[in-house]
Design an enzyme around this catalytic site. Structure first.
Site, PDB file in Angstrom:
ATOM      1  N   LYS A 162       0.836  -1.204   0.000  1.00  0.00           N
ATOM      2  CA  LYS A 162       0.000   0.000   0.000  1.00  0.00           C
ATOM      3  C   LYS A 162       0.869   1.250   0.000  1.00  0.00           C
ATOM      4  O   LYS A 162       1.745   1.385   0.850  1.00  0.00           O
ATOM      5  CB  LYS A 162      -0.855   0.040   1.272  1.00  0.00           C
ATOM      6  CG  LYS A 162      -2.035  -0.872   1.231  1.00  0.00           C
ATOM      7  CD  LYS A 162      -2.813  -0.784   2.520  1.00  0.00           C
ATOM      8  CE  LYS A 162      -3.742  -1.970   2.631  1.00  0.00           C
ATOM      9  NZ  LYS A 162      -4.330  -2.126   3.940  1.00  0.00           N
ATOM     10  N   ASP A 223     -15.197  -4.872  -4.394  1.00  0.00           N
ATOM     11  CA  ASP A 223     -14.761  -5.696  -3.270  1.00  0.00           C
ATOM     12  C   ASP A 223     -15.864  -5.621  -2.216  1.00  0.00           C
ATOM     13  O   ASP A 223     -16.194  -4.544  -1.733  1.00  0.00           O
ATOM     14  CB  ASP A 223     -13.446  -5.110  -2.736  1.00  0.00           C
ATOM     15  CG  ASP A 223     -12.929  -5.869  -1.531  1.00  0.00           C
ATOM     16  OD1 ASP A 223     -13.696  -6.620  -0.903  1.00  0.00           O
ATOM     17  OD2 ASP A 223     -11.739  -5.702  -1.216  1.00  0.00           O
TER      18      ASP A 223
END
Ligand code: GTP
Length: 360
Positions: A162, A223
């Protein structure tokens, strides 16, 4: 024969915010357990054999889906004793695969709703000659995701954690959770211990010079990690934005399951689903919400982007927006609950108990 592995496991932590009792993969999305959509989409793409790799709640899947024949599939179930992570789960079912060493095996994350052209991913894999091919999707804000940059030919160049700083956002492409693995790559994953594909298998393959091919597209992708996303996904299935052959009925503004009763002047829009035996009272306005079986929504209630649990009760004129009402819970008349509120299963909120104010 094309075969696939469906990953439905992990620590299950993301199930908890739902407060409803049904485990998320079995929670109805557009009227059928969410997993049905993934199984049906794989079948429609020519997949015949699917191994469900799971680490928890396996006992709920098998009684429902059985040997898969109702969906035209041959289904097998493998349960890990301890969660093995994504790579470990894939390796753990290798003995159930029938593909030869050079043949392709599809792998799907179990919590993604997508319009992916599965056949196109398999063809990309075949024409590129890759060891692993990955579906990549572009997101507006990639900060919450690991990034997957590719070169001009679509070959993956790195797997990045990330991003912490703006400079680290080198691409808006992220792993969309669908892969084709050459069978022999699966067999080479270490057995018997937890392995993450994103943090271990893929970076190790890259370091060893393997060919990882990305297929980027702009198809529907969601998601379903949060209850909000789940409700959105269900609505998108009903609306036809998320394509699935398993939606029971024609796509449109609403889906009312058999034995549900809806007052003639109730207004159901935005992909709302009303489950079996549920009742919607006069003048209720329900938008983009999932009302599970046997729930009651009384006259004049306004429900938006919410999940209303099985056999729960929403009183007259109550306003719910971005809320999850647990199974069997009662929200009395004239309440107002807004984004993020979660009413526990079987809880009882008396009439006129809560009103929302931002104090602004
Ligand atoms: P790792 O890559 O193993 O660290 O998992 P992750 O936490 O990054 O995976 P994520 O939560 O994105 O889950 C991806 C998919 O794999 C989901 O469908 C999960 O249900 C599934 N999954 C994650 N961990 C496991 C596991 O330990 N066993 C099984 N069978 N499935 C898993």
């Amino acid at each position: 024969m094309t075969e696939a592995i469906l990953l439905v496991g992990g620590k299950g932590t993301r199930l908890r915010p739902l407060t409803v009792r049904t485990p998320k993969p079995m929670l109805p999305a557009a009227g059928v357990p969410f997993l049905t959509h993934q199984l049906a989409r794989a079948r429609a793409a020519g997949v015949e054999h699917i191994v469900l790799a799971t680490s928890y709640l396996a006992e709920v899947f098998e009684p429902y889906f059985g040997d898969g024949s109702a969906l035209g599939l041959s289904l097998e179930y493998v349960t890990e004793r301890e969660p093995l992570g994504t790579g470990g789960a894939i390796r753990n079912v290798a003995s159930r695969l029938t593909s030869g060493p050079d043949e392709p095996v599809l792998i799907f994350n179990g919590d993604i709703l997508t319009g992916l052209d599965i056949g196109a991913l398999v063809r990309t894999h075949a024409t590129s000659g890759a060891d692993v091919s990955l579906h990549l999707t572009r997101v507006e804000d990639p900060r919450a995701f690991g990034l997957v940059p590719t070169d001009a030919a679509g070959r993956v160049t790195a797997f990045l954690e990330k991003p912490q700083t703006p400079e680290e956002i080198v691409t808006d492409q992220i792993n969309a959770g669908a892969y084709v693995f050459r069978r022999s790559v699966i067999d080479a994953i270490p057995a018997g211990r937890p392995v993450s594909v994103e943090r271990e298998t893929f970076p190790d393959l890259l370091a060893a010079g393997a060919h990882l091919q990305g297929m980027v597209d702009s198809t529907y992708w969601l998601d379903l990690g949060t209850p909000q996303a789940f409700v959105q996904g269900s609505a998108d299935l009903v609306l036809g934005r998320a394509p699935s052959p398993a939606v029971p009925g024609r796509c449109g503004d609403r889906l009312i399951l058999p034995t549900a009763s809806v007052a003639p002047d109730a207004k159901l829009t935005g992909g709302t689903v009303v489950g079996e035996g549920a009742h919607i009272g006069a003048g209720a306005r329900i938008t983009g919400s999932t009302i599970l079986d046997n729930a009651v929504v009384e006259p004049g209630a306004v429900v938006t982007d919410s999940l209303i649990g099985a056999a729960s009760y929403v009183g007259a004129r109550t306003v719910l927006s971005g809320v999850v009402v647990g199974d069997g819970a009662r929200v009395g008349a004239d309440n107002e609950l807004r984004e993020g509120a979660r009413v526990w299963c079987d809880a009882n909120l008396p009439a006129a108990s809560i009103r929302f104010s931002s104090d602004e």
